[in-house]
Design a protein around this motif. Structure first.
Motif, PDB file in Angstrom:
ATOM      1  N   GLY A 166       8.431   7.696  14.772  1.00 50.47           N
ATOM      2  CA  GLY A 166       9.716   8.021  14.400  1.00 50.47           C
ATOM      3  C   GLY A 166       9.763   7.684  12.551  1.00 50.47           C
ATOM      4  O   GLY A 166       8.767   7.207  12.018  1.00 50.47           O
ATOM      5  N   GLY A 167      10.965   7.844  12.372  1.00 46.37           N
ATOM      6  CA  GLY A 167      10.958   7.544  10.927  1.00 46.37           C
ATOM      7  C   GLY A 167      10.767   6.266  10.321  1.00 46.37           C
ATOM      8  O   GLY A 167      11.701   5.268  10.742  1.00 46.37           O
ATOM      9  N   GLY A 168      10.005   6.060   9.485  1.00 47.00           N
ATOM     10  CA  GLY A 168      10.099   4.933   8.618  1.00 47.00           C
ATOM     11  C   GLY A 168      11.008   5.003   7.568  1.00 47.00           C
ATOM     12  O   GLY A 168      11.718   5.757   7.255  1.00 47.00           O
ATOM     13  N   ARG A 169      11.312   3.871   6.910  1.00 40.99           N
ATOM     14  CA  ARG A 169      12.367   3.632   5.763  1.00 40.99           C
ATOM     15  C   ARG A 169      11.790   4.730   4.508  1.00 40.99           C
ATOM     16  O   ARG A 169      10.764   4.161   4.216  1.00 40.99           O
ATOM     17  CB  ARG A 169      12.563   2.289   5.300  1.00 40.99           C
ATOM     18  CG  ARG A 169      13.717   2.189   4.368  1.00 40.99           C
ATOM     19  CD  ARG A 169      14.218   0.780   4.338  1.00 40.99           C
ATOM     20  NE  ARG A 169      13.239   0.200   3.619  1.00 40.99           N
ATOM     21  CZ  ARG A 169      12.900  -0.310   2.501  1.00 40.99           C
ATOM     22  NH1 ARG A 169      14.145   0.087   1.668  1.00 40.99           N
ATOM     23  NH2 ARG A 169      12.044  -1.207   2.016  1.00 40.99           N
TER      24      ARG A 169
ATOM     25  N   ALA B  84       9.704  15.205  -2.559  1.00 39.38           N
ATOM     26  CA  ALA B  84      10.778  14.941  -3.719  1.00 39.38           C
ATOM     27  C   ALA B  84      11.972  14.102  -3.368  1.00 39.38           C
ATOM     28  O   ALA B  84      12.655  13.430  -4.061  1.00 39.38           O
ATOM     29  CB  ALA B  84      10.991  16.191  -4.378  1.00 39.38           C
ATOM     30  N   ASP B  85      12.353  14.250  -1.936  1.00 36.72           N
ATOM     31  CA  ASP B  85      13.706  13.765  -1.667  1.00 36.72           C
ATOM     32  C   ASP B  85      13.536  13.223   0.001  1.00 36.72           C
ATOM     33  O   ASP B  85      12.843  13.225   0.584  1.00 36.72           O
ATOM     34  CB  ASP B  85      14.778  14.899  -1.818  1.00 36.72           C
ATOM     35  CG  ASP B  85      14.421  15.927  -1.192  1.00 36.72           C
ATOM     36  OD1 ASP B  85      14.372  15.827  -0.066  1.00 36.72           O
ATOM     37  OD2 ASP B  85      14.494  16.908  -1.591  1.00 36.72           O
ATOM     38  N   LYS B  86      14.618  12.344   0.339  1.00 41.25           N
ATOM     39  CA  LYS B  86      14.658  11.730   1.471  1.00 41.25           C
ATOM     40  C   LYS B  86      14.924  12.846   2.635  1.00 41.25           C
ATOM     41  O   LYS B  86      14.592  12.743   3.682  1.00 41.25           O
ATOM     42  CB  LYS B  86      15.917  10.843   1.681  1.00 41.25           C
ATOM     43  CG  LYS B  86      15.805   9.511   0.674  1.00 41.25           C
ATOM     44  CD  LYS B  86      16.839   8.529   0.893  1.00 41.25           C
ATOM     45  CE  LYS B  86      16.570   7.250   0.043  1.00 41.25           C
ATOM     46  NZ  LYS B  86      17.667   6.181   0.071  1.00 41.25           N
ATOM     47  N   GLU B  87      15.571  13.933   2.332  1.00 37.78           N
ATOM     48  CA  GLU B  87      15.970  15.053   3.199  1.00 37.78           C
ATOM     49  C   GLU B  87      14.821  15.670   3.665  1.00 37.78           C
ATOM     50  O   GLU B  87      14.343  15.836   4.770  1.00 37.78           O
ATOM     51  CB  GLU B  87      16.921  15.925   2.663  1.00 37.78           C
ATOM     52  CG  GLU B  87      18.277  15.457   2.528  1.00 37.78           C
ATOM     53  CD  GLU B  87      18.539  14.558   1.270  1.00 37.78           C
ATOM     54  OE1 GLU B  87      17.551  14.694   0.397  1.00 37.78           O
ATOM     55  OE2 GLU B  87      19.304  13.790   0.995  1.00 37.78           O
TER      56      GLU B  87
ATOM     57  N   ALA C 159      12.964  15.876   7.295  1.00 34.26           N
ATOM     58  CA  ALA C 159      12.702  16.974   7.994  1.00 34.26           C
ATOM     59  C   ALA C 159      11.012  17.098   8.300  1.00 34.26           C
ATOM     60  O   ALA C 159      10.751  17.639   9.586  1.00 34.26           O
ATOM     61  CB  ALA C 159      12.783  18.052   7.136  1.00 34.26           C
ATOM     62  N   ALA C 160      10.149  16.249   7.758  1.00 29.33           N
ATOM     63  CA  ALA C 160       8.721  16.560   7.971  1.00 29.33           C
ATOM     64  C   ALA C 160       8.630  15.319   9.357  1.00 29.33           C
ATOM     65  O   ALA C 160       7.863  15.717  10.366  1.00 29.33           O
ATOM     66  CB  ALA C 160       7.854  15.718   6.772  1.00 29.33           C
TER      67      ALA C 160
END
Length: 90
Positions: free
Chosen positions: A57-60, A37-40, A44-45
């Motif tokens: 790592g994190g994608g946008r 539902a959200d960027k946070e 976290a995932a």
């Protein structure tokens, strides 16, 4: 619960894991699409997966017009341990 709230709750629970032959070249590699539902929650995932396995790592995180939630993609190698040194599966 409104229809939008129900859709957002469903997006928060949905995580798609697929082994896409266009993106992976050998067993043990995954393409992981996240749709919370959200960027946070995306972050976290991504952090949790990175502790368990080696990841890109994190994608946008991005929003798709007309769709609830946000999406992100990362690449995971389940043969290699992540930042916490988790054991790779046999």
């Amino acid at each position: 619960m409104t229809a939008r709230a129900e859709a957002e709750a469903a997006a928060a629970r949905r995580v798609t894991v697929r082994n896409d032959p266009f993106h992976v070249s050998e067993p043990g590699l995954l393409v992981v699409d996240l749709t919370p539902a959200d960027k946070e929650t995306v972050q976290a995932a991504i952090d949790a997966l990175g502790r368990r396995w080696a990841t890109s790592g994190g994608g946008r995180a991005r929003r798709v017009p007309g769709e609830p939630g946000v999406t992100a993609r990362l690449y995971t190698d389940i043969r290699r341990p992540g930042s916490e040194g988790a054991a790779a599966p046999d």
